[in-house]
Enzyme design. Structure first.
Site, PDB file in Angstrom:
ATOM      1  CG  MET A   1      36.569  38.122  42.998  1.00 31.43           C
ATOM      2  SD  MET A   1      35.722  36.597  42.521  1.00 31.43           S
ATOM      3  CE  MET A   1      34.433  36.527  43.762  1.00 31.43           C
ATOM      4  CD  GLU A   2      31.648  37.349  41.509  1.00 27.04           C
ATOM      5  OE1 GLU A   2      32.698  37.507  40.863  1.00 27.04           O
ATOM      6  OE2 GLU A   2      31.076  36.243  41.625  1.00 27.04           O
TER       7      GLU A   2
ATOM      8  CG  HIS B   1      30.801  39.333  34.132  1.00 32.71           C
ATOM      9  ND1 HIS B   1      30.203  38.307  33.455  1.00 32.71           N
ATOM     10  CD2 HIS B   1      31.328  38.781  35.256  1.00 32.71           C
ATOM     11  CE1 HIS B   1      30.353  37.185  34.135  1.00 32.71           C
ATOM     12  NE2 HIS B   1      31.047  37.439  35.226  1.00 32.71           N
ATOM     13  CD  GLU B   2      33.577  40.483  37.517  1.00 33.42           C
ATOM     14  OE1 GLU B   2      32.918  39.912  38.413  1.00 33.42           O
ATOM     15  OE2 GLU B   2      34.192  39.853  36.638  1.00 33.42           O
TER      16      GLU B   2
ATOM     17  CG  HIS C   1      28.858  38.361  39.479  1.00 37.10           C
ATOM     18  ND1 HIS C   1      28.223  37.137  39.471  1.00 37.10           N
ATOM     19  CD2 HIS C   1      29.961  38.214  38.695  1.00 37.10           C
ATOM     20  CE1 HIS C   1      28.924  36.286  38.710  1.00 37.10           C
ATOM     21  NE2 HIS C   1      29.976  36.924  38.227  1.00 37.10           N
TER      22      HIS C   1
ATOM     23  CD  GLU D   1      30.593  33.687  37.150  1.00 33.03           C
ATOM     24  OE1 GLU D   1      30.416  34.603  36.323  1.00 33.03           O
ATOM     25  OE2 GLU D   1      31.171  33.858  38.243  1.00 33.03           O
TER      26      GLU D   1
ATOM     27  CG  ASP E   1      39.890  26.411  39.938  1.00 37.42           C
ATOM     28  OD1 ASP E   1      39.188  27.392  40.232  1.00 37.42           O
ATOM     29  OD2 ASP E   1      41.026  26.477  39.430  1.00 37.42           O
TER      30      ASP E   1
ATOM     31  CE1 TYR F   1      32.796  31.360  34.168  1.00 34.92           C
ATOM     32  CE2 TYR F   1      32.135  33.656  34.037  1.00 34.92           C
ATOM     33  CZ  TYR F   1      32.865  32.657  34.645  1.00 34.92           C
ATOM     34  OH  TYR F   1      33.644  32.939  35.735  1.00 34.92           O
TER      35      TYR F   1
ATOM     36  NE  ARG G   1      41.459  38.437  32.121  1.00 35.47           N
ATOM     37  CZ  ARG G   1      40.728  39.234  31.351  1.00 35.47           C
ATOM     38  NH1 ARG G   1      41.292  40.309  30.802  1.00 35.47           N
ATOM     39  NH2 ARG G   1      39.463  38.984  31.138  1.00 35.47           N
TER      40      ARG G   1
HETATM   41  N1  BES Z   1      33.417  35.248  39.719  1.00 41.25           N
HETATM   42  C1  BES Z   1      34.187  35.262  38.535  1.00 41.25           C
HETATM   43  C2  BES Z   1      35.629  34.939  38.753  1.00 41.25           C
HETATM   44  C3  BES Z   1      35.885  33.593  39.399  1.00 41.25           C
HETATM   45  C4  BES Z   1      35.155  32.489  39.051  1.00 41.25           C
HETATM   46  C5  BES Z   1      36.874  33.462  40.335  1.00 41.25           C
HETATM   47  C6  BES Z   1      35.399  31.275  39.665  1.00 41.25           C
HETATM   48  C7  BES Z   1      37.119  32.250  40.948  1.00 41.25           C
HETATM   49  C8  BES Z   1      36.381  31.149  40.613  1.00 41.25           C
HETATM   50  C9  BES Z   1      34.083  36.602  37.810  1.00 41.25           C
HETATM   51  O1  BES Z   1      32.846  37.199  37.906  1.00 41.25           O
HETATM   52  C10 BES Z   1      34.313  36.332  36.348  1.00 41.25           C
HETATM   53  O2  BES Z   1      33.529  35.631  35.783  1.00 41.25           O
HETATM   54  N2  BES Z   1      35.367  36.893  35.778  1.00 41.25           N
HETATM   55  C11 BES Z   1      35.711  36.717  34.385  1.00 41.25           C
HETATM   56  C12 BES Z   1      35.358  37.931  33.580  1.00 41.25           C
HETATM   57  C13 BES Z   1      34.021  37.947  32.992  1.00 41.25           C
HETATM   58  C14 BES Z   1      33.855  39.181  32.139  1.00 41.25           C
HETATM   59  C15 BES Z   1      33.637  36.722  32.223  1.00 41.25           C
HETATM   60  C16 BES Z   1      37.209  36.561  34.288  1.00 41.25           C
HETATM   61  O3  BES Z   1      37.876  36.747  35.295  1.00 41.25           O
HETATM   62  O4  BES Z   1      37.707  36.289  33.217  1.00 41.25           O
HETATM   63 ZN    ZN Z   2      31.357  36.219  36.801  1.00 43.51          ZN
END
Ligand code: BES
Ligand code: ZN
Length: 629
Positions: free
Chosen positions: A294-295, A319-320, A323, A342, A399, A407, A580
């Site tokens: 989480m960024e 990735h983070e 952001h 994303e 969500d 993405y 996760r």
């Molecule tokens: N910002 C997202 C995580 C997120 C998105 C949290 C939507 C809550 C709601 C973060 O940057 C992200 O995309 N994380 C990915 C990893 C990434 C390498 C694709 C994850 O957590 O899997």
């Molecule tokens: Zn992300």
């Protein structure tokens, strides 16, 4: 200047809308209900009175699972209104006072709506500058996970962390919880002296004697980037501008894993301009953290499941870090524009990975992402509106829109543009874009307009040829989508074919294969595999006990489908040890495909659920139709 704009079909509708507008005012950025910058996931009315800064003073109570104290909101009254509209969810509000005098004022809380929570309306005066809310969070606050010592690596101390994205900040801070609204903040966090607190702000590097920590975030950020973690953590520098926080028993492994962070920052800056947040640190959280990363600005929150021991999963850091430009600097105006955060970030992530580890590496990542995108489109349906980049999440939990489309389809769109215009021109364009809109918000339409003027030369024929509108407002992947492929993965496919034709695993040519070769190998295996052939793979390559979470996950998808029992214990340990969601969700979905699997799912879930974060257990509750009381 406030623009209130909407499309209306009938006059009477227009009248009722204008009456409604008189009461509800405009949404973020001065938009209204018919405007694409209007946020359907927030009760805030920033065009009337806007929160610009928050001073938090919170005590951390692990026994009660409660944050308690005050949030003092600085407001800019835009319209002479005597009401301030805020988002809250599951908060107990004790009282509200105004300005330095601290005069108590009245407030109302609306009815609680699922996931949106309760609108809070505070009586203010046109000249009110500060609104101080005395409140406490609920033990079940969705943004918060309160971990017992046994859920941490050290086993001695409790741990707390927050997860505010998308609309969970309101479960621990009363605020205008919309990505189109930016605030600066300060915080005083009071905790047990055995613990250290860190935030998405300027952080210390050592514990204080009294357990009181003060923070300052001077750059304006959207509320979904408010973040706090409290635990027995320590700090280790990685480079002049970067470092890592983790529990003492994890810090050495983390420092090794993230050894390339400073180089990633340099590569990112060389691409798209200066890093604007001074420090870039990473905190490794306990394994129940529901996301990969989480960024949170200045302090990425990360899952320990990327500590593979060989730096093979550090694209998550790229990735983070990315952001820090796409998302934290230029922010999606509403969750309908999530792809602006994303999709840009995945594209940028691949560019950083290419700069550090070469084009072949980055193309392997892109090919895996392309597979994810195809799988998502297949499961949603080729015509599904959920496969549009620009979403319509009205009436839904944001969500629901956080899928591979934003993405991977998002990054493919940018890859298409890069291929069309060439790197030099496209990189210049992106760099200017990040600079021009730094600390601002962006809608999909706003981006298209900017791109039209600065990249497409306002040429409608070009816009049509590139199928720009199909990409943003249409389903699936347009016909001009890039289809990333790599020579390395072709080699993998040759080996998969040989093995499928009966060759034994020990005879495959796997020299110099990396984690990503193995992931492609596992994804390319046939769906049905006999126990003997599963054992052939497992005994040769040791997938069941792999120290790499991505490999284990991809393998468990097969062990479940093929009822490969030697992996059952490891699968059980994985499901109870890791929270996760990206891993846990598909594994449960795979389990419940058979009757016997459903029984196993129920029994392991009973054990695992108390350790999961609310974000994860709510998803699994739905999958298993789990009734909670
Ligand atoms: N910002 C997202 C995580 C997120 C998105 C949290 C939507 C809550 C709601 C973060 O940057 C992200 O995309 N994380 C990915 C990893 C990434 C390498 C694709 C994850 O957590 O899997
Ligand atoms: Zn992300």
């Amino acid at each position: 200047m406030i623009h209130c704009f909407f499309n209306v079909r009938t006059f009477s509708y227009m009248i009722s809308l204008s009456i409604l507008m008189a009461f509800s005012g405009c949404g973020p950025d001065g938009g209204s209900a018919g405007d694409d910058s209007y946020d359907v996931h927030s009760y805030a009315k920033p065009a009337e009175a806007l929160v610009t800064h928050i001073d938090l003073d919170l005590s951390v109570n692990f026994d009660k699972k409660e944050l308690a104290g005050t949030a003092a909101l600085s407001i800019s009254n835009k319209s002479g209104t005597n009401k301030l509209h805020l988002d809250t969810r599951d908060l107990t509000i004790e009282k509200v006072t105004l300005d330095e005098a601290g005069t108590e004022t009245a407030f109302t809380l609306g009815e609680a709506a699922p996931y949106l929570g309760q609108e809070m309306i505070v009586d203010i005066l046109p000249e009110t500058r500060k609104v101080t809310i005395h409140y406490r969070s609920a033990p079940q606050a969705e943004a918060l996970q309160w971990l017992s010592p046994s859920q941490t690596a050290g086993g001695q101390h409790p741990f707390l962390f927050t997860q505010s994205q998308a609309i969970l900040a309101r479960t621990w801070v009363p605020c205008q919880d919309s990505p189109g609204i930016r605030i600066t903040y300060t915080a005083t966090i009071r905790t047990d002296p055995s613990l250290m607190a860190v935030m998405s702000a300027e952080n210390g590097t050592v514990k204080t004697e009294d357990g009181i920590y003060t923070f300052k975030m001077t750059q304006p950020i959207p509320s979904y980037l408010l973040a706090l973690a409290v635990g027995d953590i320590e700090y280790r520098a990685l480079g002049p501008r970067s470092g890592v926080y983790a529990e003492p028993s994890v810090i050495a492994k983390a420092a090794f894993e993230f050894g390339d962070t400073e180089r990633m920052m340099d590569a990112a800056e060389a691409l798209y301009g200066p890093y604007r947040w001074d420090k870039y640190d990473i905190i490794v959280l306990p394994p129940s953290f529901p996301f990969g990363g989480m960024e949170n600005p200045r302090l990425t929150f990360a899952t320990p499941t990327i500590l593979a021991g060989d730096r093979s999963l550090v694209s998550l850091v790229a990735h983070e870090l990315a952001h820090s430009w796409s998302g934290n600097l230029v922010t999606n105006a509403t969750w309908n524009d999530f792809w602006l955060n994303e999709g840009f970030t995945v594209y940028f992530e691949y560019r950083i990975m290419e700069a550090l580890y070469g084009a072949e590496y980055a193309n392997m990542l892109a090919q895996l992402g392309f597979q994810d995108c195809q799988a998502a489109i297949k499961s949603m349906g080729a015509d599904s509106p959920d496969t549009h980049l620009f979403l319509n999440l009205k009436g839904r939990n944001p969500d629901d829109g956080m899928t591979s489309i934003a993405y991977d389809k998002g990054s493919l769109f940018l890859r298409m543009l890069e291929q069309e215009f060439g790197r030099e021109k496209f990189d210049d364009f992106l760099k200017t874009y990040f600079n021009e809109f730094a600390f601002k918000t962006m809608t999909s339409r706003g981006f298209l307009e900017y791109m039209n003027n600065h990249l497409l030369n306002s040429d409608p024929a070009l816009r049509q040829r590139l199928q720009i509108d199909e990409w943003i407002y249409g389903p699936g992947l347009p016909s001009n989508s890039p289809k990333p492929t790599t020579e390395e993965f072709r080699k993998v496919e040759t080996q998969v074919s040989a093995w499928s034709d009966g060759k034994s695993a020990a005879d495959l040519q796997i020299d110099q294969w990396t984690t990503h070769h193995w992931l492609h190998f596992l994804r390319s295996l046939p769906n049905e595999i006999s126990s003997e052939r599963m054992a052939d793979l497992d005994q040769t390559f040791g997938f069941t006990r792999s120290g790499n979470s991505e490999i284990q996950f991809a393998w468990f998808m097969h062990t479940i489908a093929n009822k490969y029992q030697p992996a059952d214990q490891a699968l059980h340990d994985f499901l109870t040890g890791v929270g996760r969601r990206k891993f846990i969700k598909p594994l449960f979905e795979q389990l419940i495909k058979t009757e016997d699997g459903r029984k196993r799912a129920e029994s392991v879930y009973k054990e695992a659920r108390p350790g999961y974060h609310p974000v994860t257990y709510q998803t699994i509750d739905e999958i298993l139709d789990w009734k909670t009381d």
